[in-house]
Design a protein around this motif. Structure first.
Motif, mmCIF file in Angstrom:
data_model
loop_
_atom_site.group_PDB
_atom_site.id
_atom_site.type_symbol
_atom_site.label_atom_id
_atom_site.label_comp_id
_atom_site.label_asym_id
_atom_site.label_seq_id
_atom_site.Cartn_x
_atom_site.Cartn_y
_atom_site.Cartn_z
ATOM 1 N N HIS A 224 0.818 -1.211 0.000
ATOM 2 C CA HIS A 224 0.000 0.000 0.000
ATOM 3 C C HIS A 224 0.855 1.265 0.000
ATOM 4 O O HIS A 224 0.690 2.144 -0.856
ATOM 5 N N ALA A 225 1.770 1.357 0.963
ATOM 6 C CA ALA A 225 2.610 2.559 1.030
ATOM 7 C C ALA A 225 3.521 2.662 -0.176
ATOM 8 O O ALA A 225 3.700 3.757 -0.745
ATOM 9 N N LEU A 226 4.099 1.561 -0.588
ATOM 10 C CA LEU A 226 5.047 1.591 -1.703
ATOM 11 C C LEU A 226 4.374 2.062 -2.985
ATOM 12 O O LEU A 226 4.919 2.912 -3.708
ATOM 13 N N ILE A 227 3.200 1.537 -3.276
ATOM 14 C CA ILE A 227 2.509 1.942 -4.506
ATOM 15 C C ILE A 227 2.057 3.395 -4.400
ATOM 16 O O ILE A 227 2.124 4.155 -5.373
ATOM 17 N N GLY A 228 1.628 3.813 -3.205
ATOM 18 C CA GLY A 228 1.254 5.209 -3.026
ATOM 19 C C GLY A 228 2.430 6.142 -3.231
ATOM 20 O O GLY A 228 2.319 7.178 -3.906
ATOM 21 N N GLU A 229 3.569 5.802 -2.659
ATOM 22 C CA GLU A 229 4.774 6.621 -2.826
ATOM 23 C C GLU A 229 5.231 6.645 -4.286
ATOM 24 O O GLU A 229 5.765 7.646 -4.767
ATOM 25 N N ALA A 230 5.000 5.527 -4.973
ATOM 26 C CA ALA A 230 5.424 5.441 -6.372
ATOM 27 C C ALA A 230 4.657 6.415 -7.270
ATOM 28 O O ALA A 230 5.138 6.790 -8.351
ATOM 29 N N LEU A 231 3.477 6.849 -6.847
ATOM 30 C CA LEU A 231 2.738 7.845 -7.630
ATOM 31 C C LEU A 231 3.537 9.136 -7.762
ATOM 32 O O LEU A 231 3.407 9.859 -8.754
ATOM 33 N N TYR A 232 4.355 9.430 -6.770
ATOM 34 C CA TYR A 232 5.123 10.669 -6.762
ATOM 35 C C TYR A 232 6.579 10.450 -7.186
ATOM 36 O O TYR A 232 7.192 11.324 -7.807
ATOM 37 N N GLN A 233 7.121 9.288 -6.837
ATOM 38 C CA GLN A 233 8.548 9.045 -7.025
ATOM 39 C C GLN A 233 8.865 8.147 -8.225
ATOM 40 O O GLN A 233 10.017 8.074 -8.647
ATOM 41 N N GLY A 234 7.850 7.458 -8.741
ATOM 42 C CA GLY A 234 8.086 6.452 -9.769
ATOM 43 C C GLY A 234 8.309 5.096 -9.134
ATOM 44 O O GLY A 234 8.903 4.981 -8.049
ATOM 45 N N LEU A 235 7.855 4.039 -9.790
ATOM 46 C CA LEU A 235 7.902 2.705 -9.196
ATOM 47 C C LEU A 235 9.334 2.211 -9.017
ATOM 48 O O LEU A 235 9.703 1.721 -7.945
ATOM 49 N N SER A 236 10.164 2.339 -10.036
ATOM 50 C CA SER A 236 11.556 1.883 -9.917
ATOM 51 C C SER A 236 12.290 2.630 -8.809
ATOM 52 O O SER A 236 12.990 2.028 -7.984
ATOM 53 N N ASN A 237 12.141 3.936 -8.785
ATOM 54 C CA ASN A 237 12.823 4.733 -7.768
ATOM 55 C C ASN A 237 12.366 4.363 -6.363
ATOM 56 O O ASN A 237 13.170 4.339 -5.420
ATOM 57 N N THR A 238 11.083 4.081 -6.223
ATOM 58 C CA THR A 238 10.550 3.747 -4.902
ATOM 59 C C THR A 238 11.071 2.396 -4.434
ATOM 60 O O THR A 238 11.462 2.243 -3.263
ATOM 61 N N VAL A 239 11.095 1.420 -5.305
ATOM 62 C CA VAL A 239 11.651 0.112 -4.936
ATOM 63 C C VAL A 239 13.098 0.257 -4.514
ATOM 64 O O VAL A 239 13.524 -0.293 -3.486
ATOM 65 N N ARG A 240 13.864 1.039 -5.265
ATOM 66 C CA ARG A 240 15.284 1.227 -4.924
ATOM 67 C C ARG A 240 15.445 1.960 -3.588
ATOM 68 O O ARG A 240 16.370 1.674 -2.826
ATOM 69 N N ALA A 241 14.532 2.881 -3.303
ATOM 70 C CA ALA A 241 14.598 3.584 -2.017
ATOM 71 C C ALA A 241 14.376 2.627 -0.859
ATOM 72 O O ALA A 241 15.069 2.706 0.181
ATOM 73 N N TYR A 242 13.460 1.696 -1.002
ATOM 74 C CA TYR A 242 13.246 0.689 0.040
ATOM 75 C C TYR A 242 14.456 -0.218 0.180
ATOM 76 O O TYR A 242 14.853 -0.578 1.296
ATOM 77 N N LEU A 243 15.047 -0.584 -0.930
ATOM 78 C CA LEU A 243 16.236 -1.427 -0.868
ATOM 79 C C LEU A 243 17.379 -0.711 -0.161
ATOM 80 O O LEU A 243 18.144 -1.343 0.597
ATOM 81 N N ASP A 244 17.494 0.589 -0.370
ATOM 82 C CA ASP A 244 18.520 1.359 0.331
ATOM 83 C C ASP A 244 18.279 1.324 1.838
ATOM 84 O O ASP A 244 19.231 1.197 2.628
ATOM 85 N N ILE A 245 17.034 1.453 2.235
ATOM 86 C CA ILE A 245 16.717 1.398 3.671
ATOM 87 C C ILE A 245 17.074 0.044 4.246
ATOM 88 O O ILE A 245 17.669 -0.054 5.327
ATOM 89 N N LEU A 246 16.750 -1.014 3.533
ATOM 90 C CA LEU A 246 17.001 -2.372 4.041
ATOM 91 C C LEU A 246 18.472 -2.725 4.062
ATOM 92 O O LEU A 246 18.893 -3.600 4.812
ATOM 93 N N SER A 247 19.271 -2.045 3.247
ATOM 94 C CA SER A 247 20.698 -2.348 3.211
ATOM 95 C C SER A 247 21.483 -1.549 4.223
ATOM 96 O O SER A 247 22.685 -1.740 4.376
#
Length: 247
Positions: A224-247
């Protein structure tokens, strides 16, 4: 590293609101994979309000050998119309993991977990059936969950922590009590031999704090949050942002 499994349900909700095939769930899946996610999650329901059985089948062919495939659902929900039941879907597509969730048609979203101290007798034969298919079995639980040794003995391999209460506390400005409860639950589960996943209302804002409190966190499922954030940031960018947090 904690695996990021992107939940694609909201892509299907948007598509279903208009009819047709846009946005295309397969294109969204490929975009998330290309951005580096380690898994994809879907939660088909009997009322087919978002991801449908045909989506589950299409994604199975798309993901095989590329990333993990996690299918969530209520194993006790009977077949209805085009929905064949969670076990039958798993027989068809052989996902990497099934996550058992005690949801019902009346719930807007999953809002509680199984009580392993009372639900394990009815879960055990279903767990065995999924294990025979080669699926890893995870069970959705709350921060107050108990009975982990018995769950492991019954063949359950993971729990998924329902993190809604943590997210709500974080938004209020103080999640210390909830974090301590989740950390204790995760530790007890790990001591019983279970791996720990987490999901529900996790976001870029609160994920880092949660991960820091849960050593050995195996997977987070975020939609839910990821897809919502992707509306503003783009889907690829949002996935990469989460990966940065997890790393």
């Amino acid at each position: 590293m904690t695996v990021l499994s992107v939940n694609l349900n909201k892509i299907a909700v948007l598509r279903n609101s208009r009819g047709g095939n846009e946005p295309d769930i397969a294109t969204a899946a490929n975009t998330c994979i290309d951005a580096g996610c380690g898994g994809l999650t879907v939660h088909p329901r009997p009322d087919m309000r978002h991801v449908r059985p045909d989506d589950v089948r299409v994604l199975a062919g798309l993901l095989r050998g590329r990333v993990e495939y996690n299918i969530e659902g209520n194993p006790f929900a009977p077949a209805r119309g085009e929905y064949p039941g969670l076990l039958e879907l798993a027989k068809e597509v052989r996902p990497t993991q099934v996550t058992l969730v005690p949801d019902s048609d009346g719930q807007i979203t999953s809002d509680h977990g199984f009580d392993l101290t009372t639900d394990l007798p009815k879960l055990s034969p279903i767990v065995a059936a999924f294990r025979e298919l080669g699926c890893r079995v995870s069970v959705f639980v709350g921060a107050d969950a108990k009975g982990f040794a018995e769950a492991a003995a019954a063949g359950i391999q993971r729990i998924e922590l329902y993190t809604g209460p943590y997210a709500e506390a974080f938004a209020r400005g103080d999640a210390r009590i909830e974090l301590a409860a989740f950390a204790d639950t995760a530790q007890r589960a790990q001591q019983a031999g279970l791996a720990v996943n987490a999901g529900h209302d996790l976001s870029q804002a609160n994920l880092g704090t949660f991960k820091s409190a849960i050593p050995g966190l195996a997977e987070v499922s975020i939609g839910h949050a990821l897809i919502g954030e992707a509306l503003y940031q783009g889907l690829s960018n949002t996935v990469r942002a989460y990966l940065d947090i997890l790393s």
